[in-house]
Design an enzyme around this catalytic site. Structure first.
Site, PDB file in Angstrom:
ATOM      1  N   LYS A  10      44.488  32.166  10.688  1.00 13.65           N
ATOM      2  CA  LYS A  10      45.242  32.446  11.909  1.00 13.65           C
ATOM      3  C   LYS A  10      44.652  33.619  12.716  1.00 13.65           C
ATOM      4  CE  LYS A  10      49.553  30.563  10.040  1.00 13.65           C
ATOM      5  NZ  LYS A  10      51.022  30.756   9.934  1.00 13.65           N
ATOM      6  N   TYR A  50      53.134  22.816  15.860  1.00 14.31           N
ATOM      7  CA  TYR A  50      54.314  23.287  15.124  1.00 14.31           C
ATOM      8  C   TYR A  50      55.606  22.663  15.651  1.00 14.31           C
ATOM      9  CZ  TYR A  50      51.757  26.873  12.466  1.00 14.31           C
ATOM     10  OH  TYR A  50      50.933  27.523  11.582  1.00 14.31           O
ATOM     11  N   ARG A  86      48.479  25.837  -1.840  1.00 19.87           N
ATOM     12  CA  ARG A  86      49.676  26.655  -1.602  1.00 19.87           C
ATOM     13  C   ARG A  86      49.798  27.765  -2.653  1.00 19.87           C
ATOM     14  NH1 ARG A  86      52.993  24.952   2.449  1.00 19.87           N
ATOM     15  NH2 ARG A  86      54.961  25.585   1.528  1.00 19.87           N
ATOM     16  N   ARG A 103      47.618  35.570   1.081  1.00 20.07           N
ATOM     17  CA  ARG A 103      48.601  36.265   1.923  1.00 20.07           C
ATOM     18  C   ARG A 103      48.937  37.653   1.387  1.00 20.07           C
ATOM     19  NH1 ARG A 103      52.056  30.835   2.989  1.00 20.07           N
ATOM     20  NH2 ARG A 103      51.274  30.305   5.064  1.00 20.07           N
ATOM     21  N   ASN A 113      50.906  35.758   9.121  1.00 20.54           N
ATOM     22  CA  ASN A 113      50.679  35.572   7.686  1.00 20.54           C
ATOM     23  C   ASN A 113      49.311  34.985   7.325  1.00 20.54           C
ATOM     24  OD1 ASN A 113      51.210  33.001   8.517  1.00 20.54           O
ATOM     25  ND2 ASN A 113      52.789  32.550   6.988  1.00 20.54           N
ATOM     26  N   HIS A 116      47.532  29.180   7.233  1.00 21.50           N
ATOM     27  CA  HIS A 116      48.468  28.058   7.123  1.00 21.50           C
ATOM     28  C   HIS A 116      47.948  27.124   6.046  1.00 21.50           C
ATOM     29  CE1 HIS A 116      50.911  24.579   8.211  1.00 21.50           C
ATOM     30  NE2 HIS A 116      49.799  23.866   8.145  1.00 21.50           N
ATOM     31  N   GLU A 127      47.937  16.790  10.098  1.00 23.63           N
ATOM     32  CA  GLU A 127      47.404  18.051  10.624  1.00 23.63           C
ATOM     33  C   GLU A 127      45.878  18.012  10.726  1.00 23.63           C
ATOM     34  OE1 GLU A 127      51.180  20.674   8.924  1.00 23.63           O
ATOM     35  OE2 GLU A 127      49.206  20.963   8.012  1.00 23.63           O
TER      36      GLU A 127
HETATM   37  P1  CMP Z   1      53.025  28.341   8.339  1.00 20.82           P
HETATM   38  O1  CMP Z   1      52.823  28.051   6.896  1.00 20.82           O
HETATM   39  O2  CMP Z   1      51.857  28.274   9.241  1.00 20.82           O
HETATM   40  O3  CMP Z   1      54.145  27.340   8.900  1.00 20.82           O
HETATM   41  C1  CMP Z   1      55.143  27.699   9.818  1.00 20.82           C
HETATM   42  C2  CMP Z   1      55.032  29.125  10.255  1.00 20.82           C
HETATM   43  O4  CMP Z   1      56.172  29.652  10.898  1.00 20.82           O
HETATM   44  C3  CMP Z   1      54.874  29.992   9.019  1.00 20.82           C
HETATM   45  O5  CMP Z   1      53.628  29.813   8.449  1.00 20.82           O
HETATM   46  C4  CMP Z   1      55.157  31.369   9.575  1.00 20.82           C
HETATM   47  O6  CMP Z   1      54.020  31.973  10.122  1.00 20.82           O
HETATM   48  C5  CMP Z   1      56.149  31.054  10.676  1.00 20.82           C
HETATM   49  N1  CMP Z   1      57.475  31.493  10.259  1.00 20.82           N
HETATM   50  C6  CMP Z   1      58.238  30.977   9.299  1.00 20.82           C
HETATM   51  N2  CMP Z   1      59.394  31.647   9.201  1.00 20.82           N
HETATM   52  C7  CMP Z   1      59.336  32.634  10.134  1.00 20.82           C
HETATM   53  C8  CMP Z   1      60.217  33.655  10.512  1.00 20.82           C
HETATM   54  N3  CMP Z   1      61.401  33.815   9.920  1.00 20.82           N
HETATM   55  N4  CMP Z   1      59.837  34.473  11.516  1.00 20.82           N
HETATM   56  C9  CMP Z   1      58.638  34.296  12.133  1.00 20.82           C
HETATM   57  N5  CMP Z   1      57.751  33.339  11.803  1.00 20.82           N
HETATM   58  C10 CMP Z   1      58.100  32.513  10.808  1.00 20.82           C
END
Ligand code: CMP
Length: 138
Positions: A10, A50, A86, A103, A113, A116, A127
């Protein structure tokens, strides 16, 4: 057993110069990179990717963050790819991520984070196809 998953490194990880270190961890964990590109998502494309989160309170923040700078998108191959990847990246919230995970090492918050990883075999296919034509998947 699924053989492929999809990942994005990211914008936060790109900006901090962590792309190489993360790719190195991915390779060391036994994943083969079968497609990869660096690109800058528009807000529209980030929102499309998303789309399942459209109704969530963090959707706007997520789209803004994912379109703020370049990412690296990749398809990865390994036995049991979705589940093993994961495990390698750790929990969505880095505060809950296990020691030694990507992470834990590189993510700052649940929003920023670092990486993905697809959550199912079905989504891994969707995806991967979002970013790569069949000619770009090896
Ligand atoms: P990802 O695994 O890319 O899939 C969905 C993304 O939404 C997740 O990682 C986070 O980066 C984001 N996300 C999930 N929950 C929250 C949250 N509570 N606040 C902000 N971002 C979030």
């Amino acid at each position: 057993m699924s053989k492929r998953t999809f990942t994005m490194i990211k914008p936060d990880a790109t900006a901090k110069g962590n792309t190489g270190a993360i790719l190195s961890m991915i390779n060391a964990a036994g994943f083969r990179i079968v497609a990869m590109k660096m690109l800058h998502l528009s807000a529209e494309k980030a929102g499309e990717f998303y789309g399942v989160h459209r109704e969530r309170p963090f959707f706007g923040e997520l789209v803004e963050f994912m379109s703020q700078g370049p990412i690296t998108a990749a398809i990865l191959e390994k036995d049991n790819a979705v589940e093993d990847f994961r495990k390698l990246i750790g929990a969505t919230n880095p505060a809950q991520a296990a020691e030694g995970t990507i992470r834990k090492l590189y993510a700052a918050s649940i929003g920023e984070n670092a990486v993905h990883g697809s959550d199912s075999n079905e989504n891994a296919l969707i995806e991967g196809d979002f970013f790569f034509s069949k000619l770009e998947q090896f």
